[in-house]
Design a protein around this motif. Structure first.
Motif, PDB file in Angstrom:
ATOM      1  N   ALA A 242       5.366  17.257 -14.614  1.00  0.00           N
ATOM      2  CA  ALA A 242       6.604  17.286 -13.819  1.00  0.00           C
ATOM      3  C   ALA A 242       7.678  16.424 -14.480  1.00  0.00           C
ATOM      4  O   ALA A 242       7.372  15.511 -15.256  1.00  0.00           O
ATOM      5  CB  ALA A 242       6.337  16.812 -12.402  1.00  0.00           C
ATOM      6  N   GLN A 243       8.922  16.707 -14.150  1.00  0.00           N
ATOM      7  CA  GLN A 243      10.044  15.955 -14.709  1.00  0.00           C
ATOM      8  C   GLN A 243      10.755  15.166 -13.609  1.00  0.00           C
ATOM      9  O   GLN A 243      11.054  15.722 -12.545  1.00  0.00           O
ATOM     10  CB  GLN A 243      11.066  16.884 -15.385  1.00  0.00           C
ATOM     11  N   ILE A 244      11.002  13.889 -13.860  1.00  0.00           N
ATOM     12  CA  ILE A 244      11.797  13.070 -12.938  1.00  0.00           C
ATOM     13  C   ILE A 244      13.261  13.304 -13.258  1.00  0.00           C
ATOM     14  O   ILE A 244      13.713  13.036 -14.371  1.00  0.00           O
ATOM     15  CB  ILE A 244      11.446  11.579 -13.079  1.00  0.00           C
TER      16      ILE A 244
ATOM     17  N   THR B 139       3.666  21.336  -9.794  1.00  0.00           N
ATOM     18  CA  THR B 139       2.724  22.455  -9.730  1.00  0.00           C
ATOM     19  C   THR B 139       1.628  22.163  -8.705  1.00  0.00           C
ATOM     20  O   THR B 139       1.424  21.005  -8.320  1.00  0.00           O
ATOM     21  CB  THR B 139       2.104  22.704 -11.108  1.00  0.00           C
ATOM     22  N   PRO B 140       0.903  23.195  -8.265  1.00  0.00           N
ATOM     23  CA  PRO B 140      -0.062  23.008  -7.167  1.00  0.00           C
ATOM     24  C   PRO B 140      -1.178  22.017  -7.445  1.00  0.00           C
ATOM     25  O   PRO B 140      -1.810  21.527  -6.497  1.00  0.00           O
ATOM     26  CB  PRO B 140      -0.627  24.422  -6.969  1.00  0.00           C
ATOM     27  N   ASP B 141      -1.464  21.713  -8.712  1.00  0.00           N
ATOM     28  CA  ASP B 141      -2.553  20.794  -9.024  1.00  0.00           C
ATOM     29  C   ASP B 141      -2.153  19.330  -8.883  1.00  0.00           C
ATOM     30  O   ASP B 141      -2.991  18.439  -9.063  1.00  0.00           O
ATOM     31  CB  ASP B 141      -3.055  21.038 -10.450  1.00  0.00           C
ATOM     32  N   MET B 142      -0.913  19.057  -8.544  1.00  0.00           N
ATOM     33  CA  MET B 142      -0.417  17.684  -8.432  1.00  0.00           C
ATOM     34  C   MET B 142      -0.564  17.181  -6.999  1.00  0.00           C
ATOM     35  O   MET B 142      -0.400  17.948  -6.045  1.00  0.00           O
ATOM     36  CB  MET B 142       1.048  17.618  -8.858  1.00  0.00           C
ATOM     37  N   LEU B 143      -0.846  15.894  -6.841  1.00  0.00           N
ATOM     38  CA  LEU B 143      -0.943  15.293  -5.505  1.00  0.00           C
ATOM     39  C   LEU B 143       0.338  15.532  -4.710  1.00  0.00           C
ATOM     40  O   LEU B 143       0.297  15.788  -3.502  1.00  0.00           O
ATOM     41  CB  LEU B 143      -1.193  13.785  -5.630  1.00  0.00           C
ATOM     42  N   LEU B 144       1.452  15.450  -5.393  1.00  0.00           N
ATOM     43  CA  LEU B 144       2.764  15.568  -4.754  1.00  0.00           C
ATOM     44  C   LEU B 144       2.991  16.945  -4.137  1.00  0.00           C
ATOM     45  O   LEU B 144       3.790  17.099  -3.217  1.00  0.00           O
ATOM     46  CB  LEU B 144       3.848  15.279  -5.796  1.00  0.00           C
TER      47      LEU B 144
ATOM     48  N   ALA C 106       0.826  -1.208   0.000  1.00  0.00           N
ATOM     49  CA  ALA C 106       0.000   0.000   0.000  1.00  0.00           C
ATOM     50  C   ALA C 106       0.860   1.258   0.000  1.00  0.00           C
ATOM     51  O   ALA C 106       0.531   2.252  -0.674  1.00  0.00           O
ATOM     52  CB  ALA C 106      -0.926  -0.005   1.218  1.00  0.00           C
ATOM     53  N   GLN C 107       1.980   1.218   0.726  1.00  0.00           N
ATOM     54  CA  GLN C 107       2.859   2.381   0.763  1.00  0.00           C
ATOM     55  C   GLN C 107       3.556   2.583  -0.571  1.00  0.00           C
ATOM     56  O   GLN C 107       3.713   3.714  -1.044  1.00  0.00           O
ATOM     57  CB  GLN C 107       3.878   2.226   1.899  1.00  0.00           C
ATOM     58  N   VAL C 108       3.973   1.501  -1.202  1.00  0.00           N
ATOM     59  CA  VAL C 108       4.592   1.599  -2.533  1.00  0.00           C
ATOM     60  C   VAL C 108       3.593   2.185  -3.521  1.00  0.00           C
ATOM     61  O   VAL C 108       3.938   3.052  -4.348  1.00  0.00           O
ATOM     62  CB  VAL C 108       5.087   0.218  -3.003  1.00  0.00           C
ATOM     63  N   GLU C 109       2.352   1.735  -3.455  1.00  0.00           N
ATOM     64  CA  GLU C 109       1.320   2.234  -4.363  1.00  0.00           C
ATOM     65  C   GLU C 109       1.097   3.727  -4.169  1.00  0.00           C
ATOM     66  O   GLU C 109       0.927   4.477  -5.140  1.00  0.00           O
ATOM     67  CB  GLU C 109       0.012   1.471  -4.150  1.00  0.00           C
ATOM     68  N   ARG C 110       1.090   4.182  -2.929  1.00  0.00           N
ATOM     69  CA  ARG C 110       0.886   5.603  -2.658  1.00  0.00           C
ATOM     70  C   ARG C 110       2.025   6.434  -3.249  1.00  0.00           C
ATOM     71  O   ARG C 110       1.797   7.454  -3.910  1.00  0.00           O
ATOM     72  CB  ARG C 110       0.789   5.843  -1.152  1.00  0.00           C
ATOM     73  N   VAL C 111       3.253   5.998  -3.010  1.00  0.00           N
ATOM     74  CA  VAL C 111       4.412   6.716  -3.531  1.00  0.00           C
ATOM     75  C   VAL C 111       4.369   6.770  -5.053  1.00  0.00           C
ATOM     76  O   VAL C 111       4.530   7.835  -5.671  1.00  0.00           O
ATOM     77  CB  VAL C 111       5.715   6.045  -3.034  1.00  0.00           C
ATOM     78  N   ASP C 112       4.138   5.630  -5.680  1.00  0.00           N
ATOM     79  CA  ASP C 112       4.134   5.581  -7.141  1.00  0.00           C
ATOM     80  C   ASP C 112       2.975   6.394  -7.717  1.00  0.00           C
ATOM     81  O   ASP C 112       3.119   7.043  -8.764  1.00  0.00           O
ATOM     82  CB  ASP C 112       4.046   4.128  -7.605  1.00  0.00           C
ATOM     83  N   ARG C 113       1.835   6.396  -7.037  1.00  0.00           N
ATOM     84  CA  ARG C 113       0.689   7.176  -7.517  1.00  0.00           C
ATOM     85  C   ARG C 113       1.013   8.666  -7.515  1.00  0.00           C
ATOM     86  O   ARG C 113       0.679   9.389  -8.467  1.00  0.00           O
ATOM     87  CB  ARG C 113      -0.529   6.905  -6.634  1.00  0.00           C
ATOM     88  N   HIS C 114       1.697   9.139  -6.480  1.00  0.00           N
ATOM     89  CA  HIS C 114       2.084  10.546  -6.433  1.00  0.00           C
ATOM     90  C   HIS C 114       3.059  10.892  -7.554  1.00  0.00           C
ATOM     91  O   HIS C 114       2.940  11.949  -8.187  1.00  0.00           O
ATOM     92  CB  HIS C 114       2.703  10.870  -5.071  1.00  0.00           C
ATOM     93  N   VAL C 115       4.020  10.021  -7.792  1.00  0.00           N
ATOM     94  CA  VAL C 115       5.009  10.278  -8.844  1.00  0.00           C
ATOM     95  C   VAL C 115       4.349  10.253 -10.214  1.00  0.00           C
ATOM     96  O   VAL C 115       4.553  11.163 -11.044  1.00  0.00           O
ATOM     97  CB  VAL C 115       6.154   9.247  -8.767  1.00  0.00           C
ATOM     98  N   GLN C 116       3.547   9.246 -10.489  1.00  0.00           N
ATOM     99  CA  GLN C 116       2.926   9.127 -11.808  1.00  0.00           C
ATOM    100  C   GLN C 116       1.927  10.256 -12.074  1.00  0.00           C
ATOM    101  O   GLN C 116       1.810  10.748 -13.203  1.00  0.00           O
ATOM    102  CB  GLN C 116       2.248   7.761 -11.953  1.00  0.00           C
TER     103      GLN C 116
END
Length: 523
Positions: free
Chosen positions: A358-360, A384-389, A341-351
């Motif tokens: 955004a640029q990785i 940017t502000p519209d991103m979950l991250l 679940a934690q991996v999914e949360r992290v990856d969801r924010h990045v994707q």
């Protein structure tokens, strides 16, 4: 192959350590169980009972009876137990590190940071308990005639609900001052990491803590958390802001005290006069210690335009050099995440960030070649502000870097958050000045989080949605007590004497209060 064997041996040592600990859970035989698995490879570490609300009630009842005897002991005797516990910690270091890693998947150094923190916390509160609990003379109602003293009385039974990310520190460090203050404890550790807490209970009992005084209940928080809150006299909670608000409402309904450290979206500011190389190295530890699963870790970095490009190049290079891996190798800078679940949360924010532009700059990938729950340390730009991250707590190895035109813009952006837990400022000359402008409970200058966290004499905690109350220092001790004021009146009552009319008494008192108001009454 050697690394895999090392990981397997570590997890096996953790499994053996856990084997006899489930008996310490406050539940009768025959309860259904829940399993704890090693994040490194999914191996079963052990099973603990799934406690019921009745088990919680029984645990509180046992702790309450034991607490009354414990509170009656001299503080010196309570201190002696904690002092012996500290020595047992030092003797069992390797076992403790093995079990913490086996349960949480963190790197060895991150496990050691927990271990060191508990040793130092035990030492600090053991040495200061008598000073904090000693009676304090206060100014009385009338000089000479009134002797007023403030005493400190234990709350009774303290409930502690601790999370998985720091299963050692956050399970026992909050309990130690409560115990020294004369309270009983009922702890509900997170279901992912129950055995580290149980090992701490075993060591406390070996140190001489009365068997019933400290109880542990295990099971889903939604099932037994409310039952715990319904019975204890004070609650210490560490977890998400969303859950913290629910817990606060439950405590409020009973009018019991509540202290919480909650979520964070912590900013770091790199000013124009910062040492860029040092700031880049410091940011690595600030962002990726414990795989970023740390309430006070940095998730946003605002860099002055004058040094933005040089910092970003240095920081990205440092992040790329982080060694990831499972097991007891001290050279690994980052371990596993705790759960799928934690991996999914992290990856969801990045994707989500990438999909919105955004640029990785580095990272951004799962690493199943290292283990099922590994995720690369990740740096992004163009968030940017519209991103979950941008606004949600990620609680993982991900950080966004922003360009700030000047110090004022950096401070404004840092404060533009619902959270206010921790901050970091890097500067050669203006660090403390800028730190005072951040709306966070702690701010570290030329450090990420460790300087304030390890200053055990100073309170730490959150502003805004990041918490209520404080841990550490005098505040972190006295919250487990109730102040009781006792005033002994001599010679004259604070009321009309026999034969004196109310009007005469009022005239006399007006003269007295007028005179007293002209003299300072503060200490």
């Amino acid at each position: 192959m050697a690394k895999k064997e090392g990981t397997g041996a570590l997890v096996e040592r953790g499994r053996l350590l856990a084997a006899d600990l489930s008996r310490l859970v406050a539940a009768p035989a025959g309860r259904s169980t829940q399993a704890s698995h090693a994040p490194f490879d999914g191996t079963l570490v052990g099973e603990v009972p799934a406690c019921t609300t009745g088990d919680v009630d029984a645990a509180v009842d046992l702790a309450r009876v034991a607490q009354q005897r414990w509170a009656g002991l001299p503080v010196a005797e309570r201190r002696a137990v904690i002092r012996r516990f500290r020595e047992l910690l030092l003797d069992r270091e390797q076992d403790i590190l093995d079990l913490v890693q086996a349960e949480s998947g963190k790197a060895r150094l991150s496990a050691f940071e927990e271990f060191a923190d508990v040793v130092l916390t035990a030492n600090y509160y053991e040495r200061n308990a008598e000073r904090y609990l000693g009676p304090r003379r206060r100014k009385g109602a009338a000089p000479v005639l009134t002797r007023t003293t403030e005493y400190r009385v234990p709350k009774g039974v303290v409930g502690v609900i601790s999370p998985w990310n720091y299963p050692l520190t956050l399970a026992v460090s909050d309990a130690l001052p409560a115990l020294l203050a004369g309270n009983g404890i009922v702890l509900k550790p997170d279901s992912e990491t129950p055995f580290t807490a149980l090992l701490m209970l075993k060591l406390l009992r070996e140190a001489g803590l009365p068997a019933d005084l400290f109880q542990i209940v295990t099971g889903p928080g939604t099932a037994i958390g409310p039952a715990l809150i319904a019975r204890v006299d004070f609650l210490m909670f560490t977890g998400s802001s969303q859950t913290g608000k629910t817990v606060a409402r439950q405590c409020g309904e009973r009018l019991i005290g509540f202290s919480a450290e909650l979520g964070g979206k912590n900013p770091m500011l790199v000013l124009a006069d910062a040492d860029v190389a040092k700031a880049a190295r410091g940011a690595v530890h600030a962002c990726f210690s414990n795989s970023g699963q740390l309430c006070v870790s940095i998730e946003r970095i605002y860099v002055h335009a004058d040094v933005h490009d040089s910092f970003l190049a240095a920081f990205t290079s440092e992040v790329k050099a982080i060694r990831m891996g499972p097991g007891p190798d001290w050279d690994f800078g980052m371990g596993s995440l705790i759960s799928a679940a934690q991996v999914e949360r992290v990856d969801r924010h990045v994707q989500d960030a990438v999909a919105k532009g955004a640029q990785i700059l580095t990272g951004g990938r799962r690493r199943p070649d290292l283990g099922p729950l590994f995720y690369e340390p990740t740096v992004l730009a163009g968030v940017t502000p519209d991103m979950l991250l941008a606004r949600e707590e990620t609680f993982g190895p991900v950080v966004a870097v922003y360009r700030a035109a000047d110090d004022d813009e950096a401070v404004a952006l840092a404060n533009d958050s619902d959270f206010g837990l921790n901050g970091s400022v890097w500067s050669a000359r203006h660090g403390e000045e800028v730190a005072r402008r951040l709306l966070t409970g702690t701010v570290n200058v030329n450090e990420g989080y460790a300087a304030t966290w390890a200053s055990h004499d100073a309170p730490i905690g959150g502003m805004k949605d990041s918490g209520a109350g404080r841990r550490h220092g005098r505040e972190g001790f006295l919250k487990y007590t109730e102040p009781q004021t006792i005033a002994v009146q001599r010679l004259l009552r604070v009321a009309p004497a026999a034969g004196t009319s109310n009007r005469t008494y009022a005239r006399i008192m007006k003269g007295a209060v007028t005179l007293m108001s002209r003299f300072p009454r503060s200490r």
